[in-house]
Design a protein around this motif. Structure first.
Motif, PDB file in Angstrom:
ATOM      1  N   LEU A 277       0.716  -1.205   0.023  1.00 14.34           N
ATOM      2  CA  LEU A 277      -0.135   0.003  -0.061  1.00 14.34           C
ATOM      3  C   LEU A 277       0.846   1.250  -0.106  1.00 14.34           C
ATOM      4  CD1 LEU A 277      -3.097   0.859   0.484  1.00 14.34           C
ATOM      5  CD2 LEU A 277      -2.408   1.117   2.820  1.00 14.34           C
ATOM      6  N   GLY A 278       1.929   1.314   0.761  1.00 13.02           N
ATOM      7  CA  GLY A 278       2.673   2.399   1.023  1.00 13.02           C
ATOM      8  C   GLY A 278       2.101   3.312   2.275  1.00 13.02           C
ATOM      9  N   GLY A 279       2.698   4.406   2.637  1.00 10.72           N
ATOM     10  CA  GLY A 279       2.464   5.111   3.681  1.00 10.72           C
ATOM     11  C   GLY A 279       3.365   6.193   3.876  1.00 10.72           C
TER      12      GLY A 279
ATOM     13  N   LYS B 143       5.181   8.852  11.289  1.00 13.02           N
ATOM     14  CA  LYS B 143       5.083   8.464   9.678  1.00 13.02           C
ATOM     15  C   LYS B 143       4.875   6.611   9.915  1.00 13.02           C
ATOM     16  CE  LYS B 143      10.115   6.405   9.769  1.00 13.02           C
ATOM     17  NZ  LYS B 143      11.282   6.467   8.960  1.00 13.02           N
ATOM     18  N   SER B 144       4.724   6.314   8.877  1.00 11.91           N
ATOM     19  CA  SER B 144       4.153   4.889   8.426  1.00 11.91           C
ATOM     20  C   SER B 144       5.599   3.930   8.547  1.00 11.91           C
ATOM     21  CB  SER B 144       3.368   4.485   7.465  1.00 11.91           C
ATOM     22  OG  SER B 144       3.422   3.172   6.927  1.00 11.91           O
ATOM     23  N   PRO B 145       5.639   3.002   9.405  1.00 12.08           N
ATOM     24  CA  PRO B 145       6.825   2.024   9.356  1.00 12.08           C
ATOM     25  C   PRO B 145       6.955   1.085   8.231  1.00 12.08           C
ATOM     26  CG  PRO B 145       5.076   1.089  10.673  1.00 12.08           C
ATOM     27  CD  PRO B 145       4.679   2.384  10.127  1.00 12.08           C
ATOM     28  N   LEU B 146       5.763   1.210   7.229  1.00 15.95           N
ATOM     29  CA  LEU B 146       5.596   0.073   6.021  1.00 15.95           C
ATOM     30  C   LEU B 146       6.827  -0.012   5.283  1.00 15.95           C
ATOM     31  CD1 LEU B 146       3.490  -1.933   5.361  1.00 15.95           C
ATOM     32  CD2 LEU B 146       2.437  -0.379   3.950  1.00 15.95           C
ATOM     33  N   LEU B 147       7.360   1.057   4.808  1.00 16.60           N
ATOM     34  CA  LEU B 147       8.528   0.815   3.932  1.00 16.60           C
ATOM     35  C   LEU B 147       9.564   0.098   4.511  1.00 16.60           C
ATOM     36  CD1 LEU B 147       9.702   1.516   1.090  1.00 16.60           C
ATOM     37  CD2 LEU B 147      10.456   3.713   2.219  1.00 16.60           C
ATOM     38  N   GLU B 148      10.002   0.494   5.747  1.00 18.45           N
ATOM     39  CA  GLU B 148      11.228   0.002   6.285  1.00 18.45           C
ATOM     40  C   GLU B 148      10.850  -1.646   6.458  1.00 18.45           C
ATOM     41  OE1 GLU B 148      11.609   4.168   7.246  1.00 18.45           O
ATOM     42  OE2 GLU B 148       9.945   2.756   7.359  1.00 18.45           O
ATOM     43  N   LEU B 149       9.573  -2.045   6.836  1.00 20.46           N
ATOM     44  CA  LEU B 149       9.316  -3.426   7.004  1.00 20.46           C
ATOM     45  C   LEU B 149       9.202  -4.018   5.608  1.00 20.46           C
ATOM     46  CD1 LEU B 149       6.662  -2.723   9.792  1.00 20.46           C
ATOM     47  CD2 LEU B 149       8.926  -3.597  10.253  1.00 20.46           C
ATOM     48  N   THR B 150       8.550  -3.551   4.920  1.00 16.64           N
ATOM     49  CA  THR B 150       8.493  -4.078   3.436  1.00 16.64           C
ATOM     50  C   THR B 150      10.117  -4.117   2.733  1.00 16.64           C
ATOM     51  OG1 THR B 150       6.605  -3.037   3.181  1.00 16.64           O
ATOM     52  CG2 THR B 150       7.562  -3.994   1.114  1.00 16.64           C
ATOM     53  N   GLN B 151      10.952  -3.356   3.083  1.00 13.62           N
ATOM     54  CA  GLN B 151      12.508  -3.479   2.714  1.00 13.62           C
ATOM     55  C   GLN B 151      12.867  -4.784   3.335  1.00 13.62           C
ATOM     56  OE1 GLN B 151      13.717   0.247   3.500  1.00 13.62           O
ATOM     57  NE2 GLN B 151      13.699   1.095   1.562  1.00 13.62           N
TER      58      GLN B 151
ATOM     59  N   VAL C  45      14.752  -8.190  -5.812  1.00 10.07           N
ATOM     60  CA  VAL C  45      13.361  -8.020  -5.188  1.00 10.07           C
ATOM     61  C   VAL C  45      13.493  -6.393  -5.072  1.00 10.07           C
ATOM     62  CG1 VAL C  45      11.736  -8.259  -3.570  1.00 10.07           C
ATOM     63  CG2 VAL C  45      13.482 -10.094  -4.238  1.00 10.07           C
ATOM     64  N   VAL C  46      12.810  -5.735  -5.745  1.00  7.03           N
ATOM     65  CA  VAL C  46      12.302  -4.314  -5.739  1.00  7.03           C
ATOM     66  C   VAL C  46      10.843  -4.000  -5.024  1.00  7.03           C
ATOM     67  CG1 VAL C  46      13.875  -3.685  -7.317  1.00  7.03           C
ATOM     68  CG2 VAL C  46      11.347  -4.121  -7.889  1.00  7.03           C
ATOM     69  N   ILE C  47      10.480  -2.940  -4.527  1.00 11.75           N
ATOM     70  CA  ILE C  47       9.239  -2.654  -4.115  1.00 11.75           C
ATOM     71  C   ILE C  47       8.627  -1.480  -4.904  1.00 11.75           C
ATOM     72  CG2 ILE C  47       8.159  -1.496  -1.958  1.00 11.75           C
ATOM     73  CD1 ILE C  47      10.377  -2.524  -0.269  1.00 11.75           C
ATOM     74  N   ALA C  48       7.205  -1.750  -5.048  1.00 13.03           N
ATOM     75  CA  ALA C  48       6.417  -0.981  -5.638  1.00 13.03           C
ATOM     76  C   ALA C  48       5.144  -0.403  -4.887  1.00 13.03           C
ATOM     77  CB  ALA C  48       5.867  -1.455  -7.113  1.00 13.03           C
ATOM     78  N   MET C  49       5.272   0.874  -4.264  1.00 19.83           N
ATOM     79  CA  MET C  49       4.103   1.037  -3.270  1.00 19.83           C
ATOM     80  C   MET C  49       3.008   1.793  -4.043  1.00 19.83           C
ATOM     81  SD  MET C  49       4.680   0.024  -0.249  1.00 19.83           S
ATOM     82  CE  MET C  49       6.158  -0.046   0.893  1.00 19.83           C
ATOM     83  N   ARG C  50       1.945   1.603  -3.802  1.00 21.32           N
ATOM     84  CA  ARG C  50       0.576   2.150  -4.359  1.00 21.32           C
ATOM     85  C   ARG C  50       0.382   3.681  -4.341  1.00 21.32           C
ATOM     86  NH1 ARG C  50      -1.594   3.946  -7.696  1.00 21.32           N
ATOM     87  NH2 ARG C  50      -3.610   3.326  -9.046  1.00 21.32           N
TER      88      ARG C  50
END
Length: 340
Positions: free
Chosen positions: A10-12, A65-73, A94-99
């Motif tokens: 999702l992203g944050g 802030k959202s912790p989502l990016l670091e956790l997804t990383q 592996v790369v990340i694409a947040m919405r």
């Protein structure tokens, strides 16, 4: 062979000033609000402006802030390591694409252009498919790939709600929480407007399949449990029962509660604030004997193994297990068109 994996999430917001534009991106998505333009833009502007102060207060509880990016990383790193250890012949990235906030799909494509993959697998960190999550991310990825001239053979894993290893991860985490008597388990998932599900979205059906599989894997036939849904916003009727109603009912019945974030694989505002703070306070007021929350899967080894298996088993169709449809015929928005 160079093989890339794109993790959808999702992203944050990465700071409080990002909250309003993050919300605007969210409510601008046609999969979220189906109005035509420019009405959708106007509604998204209105909602994001009004909700931003409340959302900023929510994110203020978890460091601004959202912790989502670091956790997804962390999940991306664990998955990349597992894939390269399993397949020394292939080179996995592996790369990340947040919405709805950085890094967006276009940024992920930039990374992959530098890597030069021969094949791409799109892998959602949404175990249960919905048009509002995975469906939206896939459409956005396809649009960005066209606009950035990124034409690489691509596979898509649409969902894995009953994957044996994924289910085992949930069961193993839950097992130590259900030893006390008079305990009810609430499997809480993010809700959806009822009209979305009535229109053929398979999300609720898949959530219920995940819960049933987890209970079976747990091996406790007498388990007291409920599948429920949280995070309702707006005036529309949402799928139920709602998590807050179930918390109040448990208090009336003198139950202890264990809450499982069954559709969230990373900690973020819905777990750290809604479940851990707001619902914990509600449980205390409702007279719930004990309130405990099972962690999200994160980098649980079973979950990383499930993601690895999904990548290696992905076929050319938009479906789990290389094209096998798992949803019933009533789920018309299931992207897998192969016969069950």
């Amino acid at each position: 062979m160079k093989r890339a994996v794109v993790l959808f999430n999702l992203g944050g917001p990465d700071q409080l000033s990002s909250v309003q534009p993050f919300l605007f991106n969210l409510f601008s998505d046609k999969a979220i609000i189906g109005l035509p333009q420019p009405l959708r833009w106007l509604v998204a502007k209105l909602i994001s402006t009004r909700r931003a102060p409340v959302a900023q207060e929510i994110y203020g509880h978890i460091g601004g802030k959202s912790p989502l990016l670091e956790l997804t990383q962390a999940q991306a790193t664990a998955l990349e390591t597992a894939l390269n250890a399993e397949n020394p012949v292939d080179d996995f990235k592996v790369v990340i694409a947040m919405r709805y906030w950085h890094p967006f799909a276009a940024e992920a494509i930039g990374e992959l252009k530098a890597f030069g993959p021969d094949e791409v697998t799109l892998l959602p960190l949404y175990p249960q498919f919905s048009t509002t999550t995975t469906g939206s991310s896939v459409l956005d990825w396809e649009k960005q790939a066209r606009e950035h001239d990124f034409a690489v053979h691509t596979k898509t894993v649409c969902c894995y709600p009953t994957d044996r290893i994924y289910v085992a991860a949930h069961a193993d985490l839950l097992r130590s929480y259900v030893s006390e008597p008079n305990t009810r388990v609430l499997f809480s998932a993010h809700g959806l407007p009822k009209k979305v599900v009535d229109g053929g979205d398979p999300y609720q059906w898949q959530v219920e399949q995940t819960v049933a599989a987890t209970v079976s894997a747990l091996g406790q036939s007498d388990l007291d449990y409920v599948t429920c849904y949280q995070s309702r916003v707006g005036p529309l009727e949402w799928i139920g029962p709602s998590t807050d109603d179930e918390i109040e009912r448990a208090g009336q019945e003198g139950k202890s509660l264990v809450v499982v974030p069954i559709a969230f694989v990373s900690e973020h505002s819905e777990t750290l604030v809604e479940l851990d703070i707001e619902y914990a306070e509600l449980a205390e007021k409702a007279g719930v004997v004990s309130y405990k929350r099972v962690p999200a899967l994160g980098t649980n080894p079973h979950y990383v193994e499930a993601l690895k298996a999904a990548v290696l088993g992905a076929g050319d169709g938009v479906a789990p297990a290389g094209g096998r449809r798992i949803c019933p015929g009533t789920c018309g928005k299931c992207p897998a068109k192969a016969a069950a």
